[in-house]
Design a protein around this motif. Structure first.
Motif, PDB file in Angstrom:
ATOM      1  N   ASN A  17      -7.019  -6.506   6.008  1.00 26.59           N
ATOM      2  CA  ASN A  17      -7.650  -5.211   5.775  1.00 26.59           C
ATOM      3  C   ASN A  17      -8.710  -5.335   4.683  1.00 26.59           C
ATOM      4  OD1 ASN A  17      -8.309  -2.488   5.297  1.00 26.59           O
ATOM      5  ND2 ASN A  17      -6.263  -1.833   5.934  1.00 26.59           N
ATOM      6  N   HIS A  18      -9.980  -5.406   5.076  1.00 30.54           N
ATOM      7  CA  HIS A  18     -11.055  -5.587   4.104  1.00 30.54           C
ATOM      8  C   HIS A  18     -11.299  -4.331   3.279  1.00 30.54           C
ATOM      9  CE1 HIS A  18     -13.134  -3.740   7.527  1.00 30.54           C
ATOM     10  NE2 HIS A  18     -14.047  -3.331   6.672  1.00 30.54           N
ATOM     11  N   TRP A  19     -10.776  -3.172   3.713  1.00 29.87           N
ATOM     12  CA  TRP A  19     -10.945  -1.941   2.939  1.00 29.87           C
ATOM     13  C   TRP A  19     -10.188  -2.011   1.609  1.00 29.87           C
ATOM     14  CZ3 TRP A  19     -14.605   1.153   4.692  1.00 29.87           C
ATOM     15  CH2 TRP A  19     -14.898   1.138   6.048  1.00 29.87           C
ATOM     16  N   PHE A  20      -9.142  -2.818   1.557  1.00 31.09           N
ATOM     17  CA  PHE A  20      -8.304  -2.892   0.365  1.00 31.09           C
ATOM     18  C   PHE A  20      -8.668  -4.080  -0.521  1.00 31.09           C
ATOM     19  CE2 PHE A  20      -4.670  -0.984   3.121  1.00 31.09           C
ATOM     20  CZ  PHE A  20      -5.383   0.201   3.219  1.00 31.09           C
ATOM     21  N   LYS A  21      -9.815  -4.686  -0.277  1.00 29.14           N
ATOM     22  CA  LYS A  21     -10.201  -5.904  -0.980  1.00 29.14           C
ATOM     23  C   LYS A  21     -11.112  -5.606  -2.167  1.00 29.14           C
ATOM     24  CE  LYS A  21     -12.710 -10.258  -0.291  1.00 29.14           C
ATOM     25  NZ  LYS A  21     -13.452 -11.116   0.656  1.00 29.14           N
ATOM     26  N   GLY A  22     -11.033  -6.464  -3.189  1.00 33.36           N
ATOM     27  CA  GLY A  22     -11.998  -6.434  -4.274  1.00 33.36           C
ATOM     28  C   GLY A  22     -11.656  -5.457  -5.385  1.00 33.36           C
ATOM     29  N   LEU A  23     -12.646  -5.238  -6.244  1.00 33.87           N
ATOM     30  CA  LEU A  23     -12.456  -4.438  -7.445  1.00 33.87           C
ATOM     31  C   LEU A  23     -13.783  -3.822  -7.851  1.00 33.87           C
ATOM     32  CD1 LEU A  23     -11.157  -3.682 -10.265  1.00 33.87           C
ATOM     33  CD2 LEU A  23     -11.763  -5.989 -10.987  1.00 33.87           C
ATOM     34  N   SER A  24     -13.770  -2.527  -8.117  1.00 39.16           N
ATOM     35  CA  SER A  24     -14.945  -1.895  -8.721  1.00 39.16           C
ATOM     36  C   SER A  24     -14.591  -1.248 -10.053  1.00 39.16           C
ATOM     37  CB  SER A  24     -15.578  -0.869  -7.776  1.00 39.16           C
ATOM     38  OG  SER A  24     -14.650   0.120  -7.401  1.00 39.16           O
ATOM     39  N   GLU A  25     -13.399  -0.638 -10.160  1.00 38.28           N
ATOM     40  CA  GLU A  25     -12.943  -0.068 -11.427  1.00 38.28           C
ATOM     41  C   GLU A  25     -11.428  -0.194 -11.516  1.00 38.28           C
ATOM     42  OE1 GLU A  25     -14.250   3.696 -10.271  1.00 38.28           O
ATOM     43  OE2 GLU A  25     -16.069   2.645  -9.701  1.00 38.28           O
ATOM     44  N   MET A  26     -10.915  -0.085 -12.741  1.00 38.19           N
ATOM     45  CA  MET A  26      -9.471  -0.069 -12.960  1.00 38.19           C
ATOM     46  C   MET A  26      -9.134   0.888 -14.096  1.00 38.19           C
ATOM     47  SD  MET A  26      -7.908  -3.919 -12.553  1.00 38.19           S
ATOM     48  CE  MET A  26      -8.711  -4.603 -14.002  1.00 38.19           C
ATOM     49  N   VAL A  27      -7.944   1.479 -14.003  1.00 42.29           N
ATOM     50  CA  VAL A  27      -7.395   2.300 -15.079  1.00 42.29           C
ATOM     51  C   VAL A  27      -5.953   1.857 -15.294  1.00 42.29           C
ATOM     52  CG1 VAL A  27      -6.672   4.615 -15.786  1.00 42.29           C
ATOM     53  CG2 VAL A  27      -8.872   4.293 -14.634  1.00 42.29           C
ATOM     54  N   LEU A  28      -5.579   1.664 -16.544  1.00 39.19           N
ATOM     55  CA  LEU A  28      -4.212   1.295 -16.906  1.00 39.19           C
ATOM     56  C   LEU A  28      -3.630   2.403 -17.768  1.00 39.19           C
ATOM     57  CD1 LEU A  28      -1.924  -0.865 -17.015  1.00 39.19           C
ATOM     58  CD2 LEU A  28      -3.037  -1.756 -19.081  1.00 39.19           C
ATOM     59  N   THR A  29      -2.545   2.999 -17.301  1.00 42.67           N
ATOM     60  CA  THR A  29      -1.861   4.020 -18.083  1.00 42.67           C
ATOM     61  C   THR A  29      -0.367   3.759 -17.995  1.00 42.67           C
ATOM     62  OG1 THR A  29      -1.393   6.397 -18.276  1.00 42.67           O
ATOM     63  CG2 THR A  29      -2.094   5.610 -16.114  1.00 42.67           C
ATOM     64  N   GLY A  30       0.235   3.407 -19.105  1.00 42.77           N
ATOM     65  CA  GLY A  30       1.623   2.970 -19.084  1.00 42.77           C
ATOM     66  C   GLY A  30       1.743   1.696 -18.264  1.00 42.77           C
ATOM     67  N   TYR A  31       2.758   1.642 -17.416  1.00 42.06           N
ATOM     68  CA  TYR A  31       2.952   0.474 -16.552  1.00 42.06           C
ATOM     69  C   TYR A  31       2.300   0.658 -15.182  1.00 42.06           C
ATOM     70  CZ  TYR A  31       6.330  -1.171 -19.982  1.00 42.06           C
ATOM     71  OH  TYR A  31       6.925  -1.612 -21.141  1.00 42.06           O
ATOM     72  N   SER A  32       1.456   1.665 -15.038  1.00 42.60           N
ATOM     73  CA  SER A  32       0.782   1.929 -13.766  1.00 42.60           C
ATOM     74  C   SER A  32      -0.672   1.467 -13.844  1.00 42.60           C
ATOM     75  CB  SER A  32       0.828   3.422 -13.425  1.00 42.60           C
ATOM     76  OG  SER A  32       2.161   3.856 -13.241  1.00 42.60           O
ATOM     77  N   LEU A  33      -1.056   0.646 -12.876  1.00 40.48           N
ATOM     78  CA  LEU A  33      -2.418   0.132 -12.791  1.00 40.48           C
ATOM     79  C   LEU A  33      -3.078   0.705 -11.543  1.00 40.48           C
ATOM     80  CD1 LEU A  33      -4.651  -1.827 -13.791  1.00 40.48           C
ATOM     81  CD2 LEU A  33      -3.607  -3.579 -12.326  1.00 40.48           C
ATOM     82  N   TYR A  34      -4.229   1.347 -11.738  1.00 47.00           N
ATOM     83  CA  TYR A  34      -4.996   1.942 -10.649  1.00 47.00           C
ATOM     84  C   TYR A  34      -6.234   1.077 -10.427  1.00 47.00           C
ATOM     85  CZ  TYR A  34      -2.097   6.058 -11.600  1.00 47.00           C
ATOM     86  OH  TYR A  34      -1.044   6.917 -11.789  1.00 47.00           O
ATOM     87  N   ILE A  35      -6.394   0.568  -9.215  1.00 47.74           N
ATOM     88  CA  ILE A  35      -7.509  -0.312  -8.878  1.00 47.74           C
ATOM     89  C   ILE A  35      -8.329   0.333  -7.771  1.00 47.74           C
ATOM     90  CG2 ILE A  35      -8.199  -2.579  -8.011  1.00 47.74           C
ATOM     91  CD1 ILE A  35      -5.542  -3.685  -9.015  1.00 47.74           C
ATOM     92  N   THR A  36      -9.623   0.512  -8.016  1.00 45.98           N
ATOM     93  CA  THR A  36     -10.522   0.951  -6.957  1.00 45.98           C
ATOM     94  C   THR A  36     -11.112  -0.278  -6.287  1.00 45.98           C
ATOM     95  OG1 THR A  36     -11.126   2.880  -8.278  1.00 45.98           O
ATOM     96  CG2 THR A  36     -12.483   2.400  -6.373  1.00 45.98           C
ATOM     97  N   THR A  37     -10.939  -0.392  -4.982  1.00 44.45           N
ATOM     98  CA  THR A  37     -11.444  -1.554  -4.261  1.00 44.45           C
ATOM     99  C   THR A  37     -12.948  -1.425  -4.039  1.00 44.45           C
ATOM    100  OG1 THR A  37     -11.181  -0.654  -2.028  1.00 44.45           O
ATOM    101  CG2 THR A  37      -9.225  -1.621  -3.060  1.00 44.45           C
ATOM    102  N   SER A  38     -13.531  -2.478  -3.496  1.00 46.27           N
ATOM    103  CA  SER A  38     -14.974  -2.473  -3.246  1.00 46.27           C
ATOM    104  C   SER A  38     -15.380  -1.376  -2.268  1.00 46.27           C
ATOM    105  CB  SER A  38     -15.414  -3.839  -2.700  1.00 46.27           C
ATOM    106  OG  SER A  38     -15.091  -4.864  -3.607  1.00 46.27           O
ATOM    107  N   ARG A  39     -14.454  -0.970  -1.394  1.00 47.36           N
ATOM    108  CA  ARG A  39     -14.737   0.078  -0.413  1.00 47.36           C
ATOM    109  C   ARG A  39     -14.212   1.440  -0.853  1.00 47.36           C
ATOM    110  NH1 ARG A  39     -16.644  -1.747   4.554  1.00 47.36           N
ATOM    111  NH2 ARG A  39     -17.441  -3.865   4.293  1.00 47.36           N
ATOM    112  N   ARG A  40     -13.910   1.591  -2.144  1.00 42.45           N
ATOM    113  CA  ARG A  40     -13.543   2.871  -2.744  1.00 42.45           C
ATOM    114  C   ARG A  40     -12.168   3.373  -2.328  1.00 42.45           C
ATOM    115  NH1 ARG A  40     -16.168   2.986  -6.946  1.00 42.45           N
ATOM    116  NH2 ARG A  40     -15.622   5.180  -7.148  1.00 42.45           N
ATOM    117  N   PHE A  41     -11.270   2.454  -1.983  1.00 39.28           N
ATOM    118  CA  PHE A  41      -9.867   2.805  -1.814  1.00 39.28           C
ATOM    119  C   PHE A  41      -9.154   2.572  -3.139  1.00 39.28           C
ATOM    120  CE2 PHE A  41     -10.916   2.918   2.526  1.00 39.28           C
ATOM    121  CZ  PHE A  41      -9.851   3.419   3.263  1.00 39.28           C
ATOM    122  N   VAL A  42      -8.152   3.388  -3.436  1.00 35.52           N
ATOM    123  CA  VAL A  42      -7.423   3.276  -4.698  1.00 35.52           C
ATOM    124  C   VAL A  42      -6.041   2.691  -4.442  1.00 35.52           C
ATOM    125  CG1 VAL A  42      -6.471   4.511  -6.681  1.00 35.52           C
ATOM    126  CG2 VAL A  42      -8.667   5.220  -5.710  1.00 35.52           C
TER     127      VAL A  42
END
Length: 333
Positions: free
Chosen positions: A157-182
């Motif tokens: 699934n290429h939609w879930f690949k890569g990295l454009s932004e990340m947010v770390l809050t507590g033990y939760s990591l939010y990664i925005t992929t190159s195709r803008r999926f979180v």
């Protein structure tokens, strides 16, 4: 109340070191040290993630100078070989240790930090910022002697690949992929696990700078602004009523307030408004988009934008050209 207890700005001059700026008074409050040869990658309250000239990561309290040393960058638990070659060069080999998959430089290291001030627990996330080529990020927690790899690619699934932004809050990591999926990952265990299926955060506007943020309740927001003149900001939440969001080109709903909270976009989180601490409700505290990456051509634009009044507060007395970076700073966040 001192500025070290309220909202302020950390400024990083090109000649090195860091300074604390009082936005209310419009002046430099104090110089916090020279930190020769160091780069400041991220902060959590008064704790900062620092990479020194020897490519060593540490967490430093910029007020007390207390330091927590972290494992060497090459100490990664991974399915393939990762090793240091020379002073600043790092190689990642394939599973046969034959072919070089990634050739990276320490100047490209970026990171995120979260510290629980009371328990002194912490989470560190770091990666090599390679334009359009993010295959891994790595993390460690308090007590770890190594980092654990998080692959940023999905073979099916290429939609879930890569990295454009990340947010770390507590033990939760939010990664925005190159195709803008979180992607939402739980880092509290010995490894990581996906909390939910990745979901798209897509607006109908294309020519915008953007970031993601997470509210105190855990809601993911999309934040956009005008990349040329910075004359507006727009904030969106996920549209819960879409039946097939993965195949939609517009998956968010615009909101006109932050529910009385304020958004510290450098940290990617909202915090309760507190006038005594200098935190205005429904306001976005901004320096630039795309953290923790560092996109070339994106200059600093230190400002506060109020969503309700659609108005800006800018700091025209600051010499932006003399800075390598600046970050909004709130002890305990």
């Amino acid at each position: 109340m001192t500025l070290s207890e309220s909202l302020g700005l950390m400024l990083f001059p090109k000649e090195g070191g860091c300074m604390l700026f009082n936005p209310k008074e419009g002046k430099i409050e104090r110089k916090l040290g020279d930190f020769p040869g160091c780069r400041f990658l991220a902060n959590s309250g008064n704790w900062w993630l620092v990479l020194d000239s020897g490519c060593n990561l540490s967490i430093v309290d910029v007020f007390s100078k207390e330091t927590i040393h972290l494992p060497p960058l090459e100490s990664i638990r991974s399915s393939n070989c990762f090793k240091r070659v020379g002073d600043k060069r790092f190689l990642r080999l394939d599973s046969t240790n034959t072919f070089v998959e990634q050739d990276s430089d320490a100047d490209d290291v970026r990171g995120l930090l979260w510290v629980d001030e009371g328990a002194k627990d912490y989470v560190v996330v770091w990666f090599f910022d390679r334009e359009y080529d993010h295959d891994y990020t790595s993390f460690c927690k308090k007590g770890d002697t190594h980092y654990t790899d998080i692959p940023l690619f999905y073979p099916d699934n290429h939609w879930f690949k890569g990295l454009s932004e990340m947010v770390l809050t507590g033990y939760s990591l939010y990664i925005t992929t190159s195709r803008r999926f979180v992607r939402v990952l739980d880092l509290s265990g010995s490894s990581f696990k996906e909390i939910t299926r990745p979901f798209p955060m897509l607006s109908c506007h294309e020519s915008c700078d953007s970031s993601i943020a997470v509210t105190t309740s855990g809601q993911v927001l999309l934040v956009e602004s005008d990349p040329w003149n910075r004359t507006w900001f727009r904030v969106y939440k996920k549209n819960p009523d879409l039946e097939r969001p993965d195949s939609s080109c517009h998956t968010v709903l615009e909101v006109d307030s932050l529910g009385g909270e304020a958004l510290l976009l450098d940290l990617g989180v909202t915090v309760p408004a507190n006038l005594a601490l200098g935190i205005e409700p429904d306001s976005i505290y901004f320096t630039r988009h795309y953290r923790p990456s560092h996109w070339s051509g994106r200059d600093l634009d230190i400002c506060v934008y109020n969503l309700a009044s659609k108005s800006f507060n800018r700091f025209s007395d600051l010499d932006f050209k003399g800075l390598t970076d600046a970050r909004w700073f709130l002890p305990g966040n």
